[in-house]
Design a protein around this motif. Structure first.
Motif, short mmCIF file in Angstrom:
data_model
loop_
_atom_site.label_atom_id
_atom_site.label_comp_id
_atom_site.label_asym_id
_atom_site.label_seq_id
_atom_site.Cartn_x
_atom_site.Cartn_y
_atom_site.Cartn_z
N PHE A 154 0.85 -1.17 0.00
CA PHE A 154 0.00 0.00 0.00
C PHE A 154 0.89 1.22 0.00
CE2 PHE A 154 1.00 -0.26 4.41
CZ PHE A 154 0.93 1.03 4.88
N GLY A 155 0.39 2.29 -0.55
CA GLY A 155 1.16 3.50 -0.65
C GLY A 155 0.57 4.62 0.18
N LEU A 156 1.32 5.69 0.25
CA LEU A 156 0.85 6.85 0.99
C LEU A 156 -0.42 7.41 0.38
CD1 LEU A 156 1.40 8.86 3.28
CD2 LEU A 156 2.79 10.19 1.68
N ARG A 157 -0.54 7.30 -0.94
CA ARG A 157 -1.74 7.81 -1.60
C ARG A 157 -2.98 7.05 -1.16
NH1 ARG A 157 -1.39 8.30 -7.97
NH2 ARG A 157 0.34 9.63 -7.26
N SER A 158 -2.85 5.74 -0.96
CA SER A 158 -3.99 4.93 -0.52
C SER A 158 -4.48 5.37 0.85
CB SER A 158 -3.60 3.45 -0.47
OG SER A 158 -3.18 3.01 -1.74
N VAL A 159 -3.54 5.78 1.71
CA VAL A 159 -3.92 6.22 3.06
C VAL A 159 -4.55 7.61 3.00
CG1 VAL A 159 -3.04 6.79 5.35
CG2 VAL A 159 -2.11 4.83 4.11
N LEU A 160 -3.93 8.51 2.25
CA LEU A 160 -4.41 9.89 2.21
C LEU A 160 -5.75 10.03 1.49
CD1 LEU A 160 -1.08 11.82 1.50
CD2 LEU A 160 -2.24 11.47 3.68
N ASN A 161 -6.12 9.04 0.68
CA ASN A 161 -7.42 9.09 0.01
C ASN A 161 -8.58 8.79 0.96
OD1 ASN A 161 -6.46 9.79 -2.51
ND2 ASN A 161 -6.22 7.67 -3.20
N GLN A 162 -8.26 8.29 2.14
CA GLN A 162 -9.29 7.96 3.13
C GLN A 162 -9.54 9.18 4.03
OE1 GLN A 162 -10.84 4.96 3.14
NE2 GLN A 162 -9.61 4.27 1.41
N LYS A 163 -10.82 9.56 4.16
CA LYS A 163 -11.16 10.71 5.00
C LYS A 163 -10.81 10.45 6.46
CE LYS A 163 -14.92 12.37 2.04
NZ LYS A 163 -16.37 12.66 1.95
N LYS A 164 -11.01 9.22 6.92
CA LYS A 164 -10.69 8.91 8.32
C LYS A 164 -9.19 9.08 8.57
CE LYS A 164 -12.65 4.82 8.33
NZ LYS A 164 -13.50 4.81 7.12
N ALA A 165 -8.38 8.67 7.61
CA ALA A 165 -6.94 8.79 7.78
C ALA A 165 -6.52 10.25 7.82
CB ALA A 165 -6.21 8.08 6.64
N LEU A 166 -7.10 11.09 6.95
CA LEU A 166 -6.77 12.52 6.96
C LEU A 166 -7.15 13.16 8.29
CD1 LEU A 166 -7.80 13.66 3.37
CD2 LEU A 166 -5.50 13.57 4.33
N ALA A 167 -8.33 12.80 8.80
CA ALA A 167 -8.77 13.35 10.09
C ALA A 167 -7.82 12.91 11.20
CB ALA A 167 -10.19 12.90 10.39
N GLY A 168 -7.43 11.63 11.18
CA GLY A 168 -6.50 11.14 12.19
C GLY A 168 -5.14 11.81 12.11
N LEU A 169 -4.64 11.99 10.89
CA LEU A 169 -3.35 12.66 10.71
C LEU A 169 -3.39 14.10 11.19
CD1 LEU A 169 -2.23 11.30 7.21
CD2 LEU A 169 -1.15 10.84 9.41
N VAL A 170 -4.49 14.80 10.93
CA VAL A 170 -4.62 16.19 11.37
C VAL A 170 -4.61 16.25 12.89
CG1 VAL A 170 -6.21 18.15 11.49
CG2 VAL A 170 -5.81 17.01 9.30
#
Length: 300
Positions: free
Chosen positions: A3-19
């Protein structure tokens, strides 16, 4: 599974968690700017409620809760993330070696893993901490890391055993590739999702374990962290006197950190198991079906 970073960043939950995690880390990193001053200094009256002067109130000793919360994030996040990384590295290394080498090496490592795994983790942590007495963050990190790696090792071992018989691994062995290259180049990239799940889970566990040990009084009271804040709030009977901010602020910090990490973990789970994404897919399918039916009705 790759899996790549793009796969993670495409997920809204992942973006919210990263923020969430990024904001907390920036707050901790720039603590001297965000909350200037000594966190242990007395700046107000005992258990002063939140006000313009002290936005999160004061402790029984008259210390500013906001300042302690910001500075405490440094210790809690540092210990949590460093310990989580150590647990993941140790568990992944043991699991890879046991799963790929097999034989007597696997038997010995599997025995050691099971021996640590069957011991109740939190009682073991409390027992070790009680022998060590008052311990600092580094000792807490060591205790947690040395007692929490078996879960990740078992998962990594089982996946490695499944991968070592795959065609691409067999082909690498037949052309004479060294074992270390097969492990790190052929097998390890296929375990990245599993390692990500293990890392996030280990960080969450490490933060909770550190907080628990400090709340029980095994931490260094001179070091400001969210765990020692809860310990001091308990000793000052903050709940009994209604000073909810004294224990509520560090508890909220732990909860928000856990939320951000959990959102990332949900994303890794969805990448590892596509069936978990069936809910949104079905929703989109029903939406497209209704839109198509409307178009057919209008066409009539």
């Amino acid at each position: 599974m790759n899996f790549g970073l793009r796969s993670v960043l495409n997920q809204k939950k992942a973006l919210a968690g990263l923020v969430i995690i990024a904001v907390l880390w920036l707050m901790a990193l720039f603590a001297p700017v965000v909350a200037p001053g000594e966190p242990g200094a007395r700046v107000g009256r005992s258990h002063q409620p939140p006000s313009i002067e002290h936005v999160m109130g004061t402790t029984k000793m008259g210390r500013d809760v906001y300042r302690q919360f910001v500075w405490g994030a440094r210790s809690s996040l540092s210990v949590g993330f460093a310990t989580g990384i150590a647990i993941t590295v140790l568990g992944t290394a043991i699991g890879l070696i046991a799963g790929y080498v097999g034989g007597r090496t696997d038997a010995v490592l599997d025995l050691a893993t099971n021996a640590v795994l069957v011991i109740p983790n939190m009682p073991l942590l409390i027992l070790l901490a009680s022998f060590a007495g008052t311990v600092g963050p580094m000792t807490i990190m060591t205790i947690i890391a040395l007692t929490s790696w078996p879960w990740g090792a078992r998962m990594t071992r089982s996946q490695t055993m499944a991968l070592r018989n795959r065609d691409f691994v067999t082909a690498s062995q037949m052309i004479g590739e060294p074992a270390w290259r097969i492990i790190f180049v052929e097998i390890l990239p296929n375990l990245t999702t599993l390692i990500g799940i293990n890392l996030v889970g280990s960080i969450i566990y490490a933060i909770v374990a550190q907080t628990t040990l400090e709340y029980l009084g095994f931490g260094d009271p001179l070091k400001v962290s969210w765990g020692t804040m809860l310990y001091n709030a308990q000793n000052s009977s903050a709940i009994m006197v209604g000073a909810w901010w004294d224990f509520g602020v560090p508890a909220l910090g732990i909860a928000v950190t856990g939320l951000g990490l959990a959102l990332l973990n949900f994303t890794f789970d969805e990448i590892a198991n596509p069936q978990l994404r069936s809910g949104p897919a079905l929703t989109r399918w029903f939406r497209l079906t209704r839109a198509r039916n409307r178009e057919l009705e209008l066409g009539r």
